[in-house]
Design an enzyme around this catalytic site. Structure first.
Site, PDB file in Angstrom:
ATOM      1  N   ASN A 110      31.894  38.023  48.246  1.00  0.00           N
ATOM      2  CA  ASN A 110      32.519  39.311  47.967  1.00  0.00           C
ATOM      3  C   ASN A 110      32.355  39.673  46.502  1.00  0.00           C
ATOM      4  O   ASN A 110      32.337  38.811  45.644  1.00  0.00           O
ATOM      5  CB  ASN A 110      34.008  39.290  48.367  1.00  0.00           C
ATOM      6  CG  ASN A 110      34.924  38.927  47.214  1.00  0.00           C
ATOM      7  OD1 ASN A 110      35.256  39.771  46.375  1.00  0.00           O
ATOM      8  ND2 ASN A 110      35.329  37.669  47.151  1.00  0.00           N
ATOM      9  N   PHE A 114      38.813  43.767  42.526  1.00  0.00           N
ATOM     10  CA  PHE A 114      40.229  44.138  42.407  1.00  0.00           C
ATOM     11  C   PHE A 114      40.493  45.554  42.918  1.00  0.00           C
ATOM     12  O   PHE A 114      41.230  46.326  42.314  1.00  0.00           O
ATOM     13  CB  PHE A 114      40.705  44.032  40.959  1.00  0.00           C
ATOM     14  CG  PHE A 114      40.919  42.630  40.446  1.00  0.00           C
ATOM     15  CD1 PHE A 114      40.784  41.522  41.268  1.00  0.00           C
ATOM     16  CD2 PHE A 114      41.261  42.416  39.121  1.00  0.00           C
ATOM     17  CE1 PHE A 114      40.977  40.228  40.778  1.00  0.00           C
ATOM     18  CE2 PHE A 114      41.470  41.142  38.624  1.00  0.00           C
ATOM     19  CZ  PHE A 114      41.318  40.040  39.447  1.00  0.00           C
ATOM     20  N   SER A 173      38.666  35.646  38.998  1.00  0.00           N
ATOM     21  CA  SER A 173      37.752  36.420  39.828  1.00  0.00           C
ATOM     22  C   SER A 173      36.447  36.647  39.071  1.00  0.00           C
ATOM     23  O   SER A 173      36.464  37.006  37.895  1.00  0.00           O
ATOM     24  CB  SER A 173      38.366  37.775  40.187  1.00  0.00           C
ATOM     25  OG  SER A 173      37.387  38.611  40.778  1.00  0.00           O
ATOM     26  N   ASN A 175      34.421  39.062  39.695  1.00  0.00           N
ATOM     27  CA  ASN A 175      33.963  40.415  40.004  1.00  0.00           C
ATOM     28  C   ASN A 175      34.489  41.502  39.078  1.00  0.00           C
ATOM     29  O   ASN A 175      34.221  42.682  39.296  1.00  0.00           O
ATOM     30  CB  ASN A 175      34.329  40.744  41.460  1.00  0.00           C
ATOM     31  CG  ASN A 175      33.683  39.775  42.434  1.00  0.00           C
ATOM     32  OD1 ASN A 175      32.501  39.469  42.307  1.00  0.00           O
ATOM     33  ND2 ASN A 175      34.463  39.263  43.370  1.00  0.00           N
ATOM     34  N   THR A 176      35.257  41.116  38.069  1.00  0.00           N
ATOM     35  CA  THR A 176      35.662  42.023  36.998  1.00  0.00           C
ATOM     36  C   THR A 176      35.014  41.519  35.720  1.00  0.00           C
ATOM     37  O   THR A 176      35.330  40.413  35.276  1.00  0.00           O
ATOM     38  CB  THR A 176      37.191  42.060  36.833  1.00  0.00           C
ATOM     39  OG1 THR A 176      37.781  42.584  38.033  1.00  0.00           O
ATOM     40  CG2 THR A 176      37.594  42.937  35.661  1.00  0.00           C
ATOM     41  N   LYS A 214      45.744  30.637  38.467  1.00  0.00           N
ATOM     42  CA  LYS A 214      44.632  30.428  39.401  1.00  0.00           C
ATOM     43  C   LYS A 214      43.332  30.351  38.621  1.00  0.00           C
ATOM     44  O   LYS A 214      42.987  31.267  37.876  1.00  0.00           O
ATOM     45  CB  LYS A 214      44.567  31.568  40.415  1.00  0.00           C
ATOM     46  CG  LYS A 214      43.510  31.344  41.518  1.00  0.00           C
ATOM     47  CD  LYS A 214      43.653  32.363  42.627  1.00  0.00           C
ATOM     48  CE  LYS A 214      42.708  32.071  43.794  1.00  0.00           C
ATOM     49  NZ  LYS A 214      42.913  32.981  44.927  1.00  0.00           N
ATOM     50  N   ASN A 243      39.487  29.693  42.903  1.00  0.00           N
ATOM     51  CA  ASN A 243      38.962  30.980  43.356  1.00  0.00           C
ATOM     52  C   ASN A 243      37.563  30.794  43.953  1.00  0.00           C
ATOM     53  O   ASN A 243      37.135  29.662  44.198  1.00  0.00           O
ATOM     54  CB  ASN A 243      38.942  31.963  42.177  1.00  0.00           C
ATOM     55  CG  ASN A 243      39.211  33.390  42.590  1.00  0.00           C
ATOM     56  OD1 ASN A 243      38.682  33.853  43.590  1.00  0.00           O
ATOM     57  ND2 ASN A 243      40.025  34.092  41.825  1.00  0.00           N
TER      58      ASN A 243
END
Length: 364
Positions: A110, A114, A173, A175-176, A214, A243
């Protein structure tokens, strides 16, 4: 009832594109009547972070990003639910397509970024739960375009403390852009200092709210040393390991989709995330409990997480390939393991294999 829903829905959901299937699953949970589950066996009860969990199996953040279905998820038999990731302001996330199933590998990539409806909307939903009970944690993150990302976390602590069972500070994450930089020692030290200070400021009106950190499974062991040391310094209540990963194991069979950017979850993540869990456990030295996540798709994989150091476990991608019956399956296997070991709680299992795991060769 749950078994019937599972059998009927899985073929339909798998036929849809991943993001469409996810949206349909959330909608179904909101409208399909689900009875409250039978009480869990007392042996499955866990006390961690000052909270009493009826069982150690939770659903990870990412499934219910906007707190649309925490109570239906609890009625499916989860011991706790983590909603989010929530950012102060709503944001759309990355362009579609951004979610990819790796069918032969039972994994998912993915790069959602967010995507969520923002703090105000989610706060209203959680406040409306009233006295529903159950443990519902809130996973918090920073807006992509924020000028002060640490301040975003502070604002979210102040906003959600009255309705959150616990907080998860998500700095892992992939993805940011730049978010994982907050795992570096100086930035993490500042962030956790400000987050814990915010939690203490709101304690008089909200009560004690546990704060968890996390982390990514991609940290170097040197960075892990720093992360655990800083978490202990600021007396956070626990850590979640971990994660999704930006690594792509050589064993992946779905080579085309494996090239997509984003975080990899599911079965291919299991070995790496479990090793990082064991490494974290030995460094934490009992200072706080850990939640193990990454690749749990059966009772044995959940048990392996516990033996690697997890007091609680979380799953998400496993549901995509195994269905909602997985929750009951894991709980049954945990009870069977307790009976085989003549134990009356899971405590003795926690971390029992961690030392041996850290001596093994690094998973490829």
């Amino acid at each position: 009832m749950i078994g019937l829903i599972d059998r009927l829905s899985r073929p339909l959901l798998r036929a849809l594109d991943p993001e469409g299937a996810h949206a349909l699953a959330i909608k179904a949970l909101r409208y399909v009547p689900l009875a409250r589950p039978s009480a869990d066996a007392p042996e499955l009860g866990v006390r961690a972070f000052g909270l009493n969990f009826p069982n150690p199996v939770g659903i990870a953040a990412g499934f219910d990003k906007n707190a649309r279905a925490p109570d239906p998820l609890l009625r499916l038999g989860f011991g706790f639910v983590e909603v989010g990731t929530i950012t102060p302001r709503a944001q759309a996330g990355n362009p579609r397509p951004r979610l990819f199933r790796l069918e032969p590998d039972e994994g998912v990539i993915n790069r959602l970024g967010f995507n969520n409806e923002g703090a105000a909307v989610v706060l209203a939903r959680l406040a409306a739960r009233g006295n529903e009970g159950g443990i519902v944690g809130v996973n918090i993150g920073a807006n992509r375009d924020s000028a002060d990302r640490a301040e975003d976390y502070v604002r979210l602590i102040e906003t959600f403390a009255p309705v959150a069972s616990y907080f998860t500070v998500n700095v892992s994450s992939p993805n940011t852009p730049g978010l994982r930089d907050l795992q570096q020692a100086t930035a993490l030290d500042d962030l956790l200092a400000r987050v814990v200070d915010a939690r203490e400021r709101v304690r008089p009106r909200a009560g004690p709210t546990p704060v968890l950190l996390k982390i990514a499974p991609d940290l170097t062991l040197s960075d892990l040393d720093d992360a655990v040391g800083i978490a202990r310094k600021h007396r956070v209540d626990g850590m979640i390991v971990g994660n999704t990963t930006i690594a792509r194991p050589g064993s992946l069979r779905e080579r085309g989709k494996a090239k997509e950017a984003g975080g990899l979850s599911g079965r291919p993540l299991f070995k790496l995330s479990t090793r990082m869990l064991a490494e974290t456990f030995v460094r934490a030295e009992g200072a706080f409990p850990l939640i193990g996540a990454g690749g749990i798709d059966s009772g044995p994989t959940a048990i392996a997480k516990i033996k690697a150091g997890a007091t609680l476990v979380q799953l998400y991608t496993g549901l995509v390939f195994r269905g909602i019956g997985l929750v009951a399956e894991i709980k049954a296997d945990l009870l069977a393991a307790l009976k085989r070991g003549h134990r009356d709680s899971l405590t003795a299992m926690v971390g029992s294999d961690a030392g041996d795991m850290t001596a093994e060769s690094w998973p490829s």
